[in-house]
Scaffold this motif. Sequence first.
Motif, PDB file in Angstrom:
ATOM      1  N   GLY A 159      67.221 147.905 147.798  1.00  0.00           N
ATOM      2  CA  GLY A 159      67.696 146.672 147.176  1.00  0.00           C
ATOM      3  C   GLY A 159      66.625 145.807 146.548  1.00  0.00           C
ATOM      4  N   ARG A 160      65.405 146.316 146.445  1.00  0.00           N
ATOM      5  CA  ARG A 160      64.291 145.501 145.928  1.00  0.00           C
ATOM      6  C   ARG A 160      64.182 145.638 144.413  1.00  0.00           C
ATOM      7  NH1 ARG A 160      60.497 142.997 143.889  1.00  0.00           N
ATOM      8  NH2 ARG A 160      58.496 142.549 144.920  1.00  0.00           N
ATOM      9  N   GLU A 161      64.576 144.592 143.700  1.00  0.00           N
ATOM     10  CA  GLU A 161      64.373 144.561 142.255  1.00  0.00           C
ATOM     11  C   GLU A 161      62.981 144.017 141.977  1.00  0.00           C
ATOM     12  OE1 GLU A 161      66.411 140.192 141.400  1.00  0.00           O
ATOM     13  OE2 GLU A 161      67.594 142.007 141.081  1.00  0.00           O
ATOM     14  N   VAL A 162      62.490 144.277 140.785  1.00  0.00           N
ATOM     15  CA  VAL A 162      61.148 143.808 140.423  1.00  0.00           C
ATOM     16  C   VAL A 162      61.245 142.980 139.142  1.00  0.00           C
ATOM     17  CG1 VAL A 162      58.813 144.456 139.759  1.00  0.00           C
ATOM     18  CG2 VAL A 162      60.018 145.791 141.496  1.00  0.00           C
ATOM     19  N   ARG A 163      60.717 141.776 139.213  1.00  0.00           N
ATOM     20  CA  ARG A 163      60.612 140.902 138.055  1.00  0.00           C
ATOM     21  C   ARG A 163      59.168 140.440 137.925  1.00  0.00           C
ATOM     22  NH1 ARG A 163      65.753 138.651 136.584  1.00  0.00           N
ATOM     23  NH2 ARG A 163      67.381 139.135 138.112  1.00  0.00           N
ATOM     24  N   PHE A 164      58.675 140.390 136.713  1.00  0.00           N
ATOM     25  CA  PHE A 164      57.343 139.836 136.498  1.00  0.00           C
ATOM     26  C   PHE A 164      57.235 139.353 135.061  1.00  0.00           C
ATOM     27  CE2 PHE A 164      57.016 144.301 135.406  1.00  0.00           C
ATOM     28  CZ  PHE A 164      56.198 144.337 134.294  1.00  0.00           C
ATOM     29  N   GLU A 165      56.280 138.480 134.838  1.00  0.00           N
ATOM     30  CA  GLU A 165      56.033 137.933 133.504  1.00  0.00           C
ATOM     31  C   GLU A 165      54.822 138.637 132.918  1.00  0.00           C
ATOM     32  OE1 GLU A 165      57.125 135.565 130.287  1.00  0.00           O
ATOM     33  OE2 GLU A 165      58.138 135.788 132.235  1.00  0.00           O
TER      34      GLU A 165
END
Length: 315
Positions: A159-165
Motif C-alpha cells: 500500500g505504499r505509494e511514492v510521491r516526490f517533487e
Amino acid sequence: MRRGRFAPTPSGKMHLGNARTALIAWLHMRSLNGEFILRMEDIDTERSRQKWAELALLDLRWLGLDWDEGPDIGGRYAPYTQSERLDRYEEGLLKLEAAGALYPCYCSRADILSAASAPHGLPSEGPAYAGTCRHLTAAERAAKALHKTPSLRFALPEGREVRFEDGIAGSQYFAAGSGGDFVVRRADGLHSYQLSVVMDDADMKITDVLRGYDLLDSTPRQILLYEALGFQAPEFLHVPLLNGPDGKRLAKRHGGIAISAFRERGTTPERLVGWLAHVSGLIDRPEAVSATELIHSFDLSSIPREPVVVDVPDL
C-alpha cells in the motif's frame, strides 16, 4: 554543503547525451558553490571496460569540467568505482535482509513474462513482477533451491505509494506496487543498479541527483530503498533527453555523436559546450563558450521540460 555527482557507465564512448547531462549537473553544483563528485558505475563487468572509463575522464576534462572527488583523485568517501565497492553492497543486502525486506526469487525471465497479467511495469524495467515467489513456504524455497540459484528481490511495502517533487520534471506520483518487487541481486551474484546507486549516493553524502529522464521511473524504487536502509533520500532532478531527427533517443545509430570524435577532428571544446548549452536552453544561440563562463548565468528553469530533437552538429 550541496553535493552533486555524475556517474557514467564505461560501456562505450561518451556521447553528446552523456556530456550534456554532465555539463548540466556540473553547472548546477558550481552555481551553488557545491561539490561535484565523479563516480564510475562499472558494476556490470560484462559491459564495462577500463579503456572507456579512462576515455570518459579525458572527455570530461577536455570539455572543461572538473571534480572535487573521483576515481582518479580520491576523496573522503573513496573508492569512487563501483567494482571496488562490492562489500558495501553486501552490507546493504544484510541490512535489508535483517529488516525482512528481501526474499529469494526462482523465476526465470520466461516465468515472469508468462505471469504478467497487466502492463503495470515501469517503462525501463519491463513488466511488473507478479510476486510469484514472495509467499513461498520454507519447504517450497528449499525444493526450488535444489534446481536453481535464486535472485534476491526487494519486497515493496504493501500500500505504499511514492510521491516526490522533481527539481525539473515537477510533481511525481507512483501508485503502490508500481513495477512490482524488484531484483537487488541477480542469480549470478551481480548487484542491481537500484541497490548500488542508493548505497553509493548515501555513502558519498550526495544531496542532489541530476540525471537523464530515462531514470525517472527508477526513483520510486530508490526512495523505498533509502527508507528501508535508514538513509535520507537526496533531491532528484531529471533532465529530458536529446532525441535524434527520428524522434528516438540520441544514440550510436545516429552516427558521429562520440565526444572523442569531435576532439579528434579538431572541434574546440568551447564550440561543443556552446552547442550543448544552446540545446539545453542555457544560451540563446550556439556560440563558443567555456563551461566556466556559463556558471554565473545558470538557471535550472531554463532547462527544457520536454525531449529536445536535434541533428548531430557539424562542428
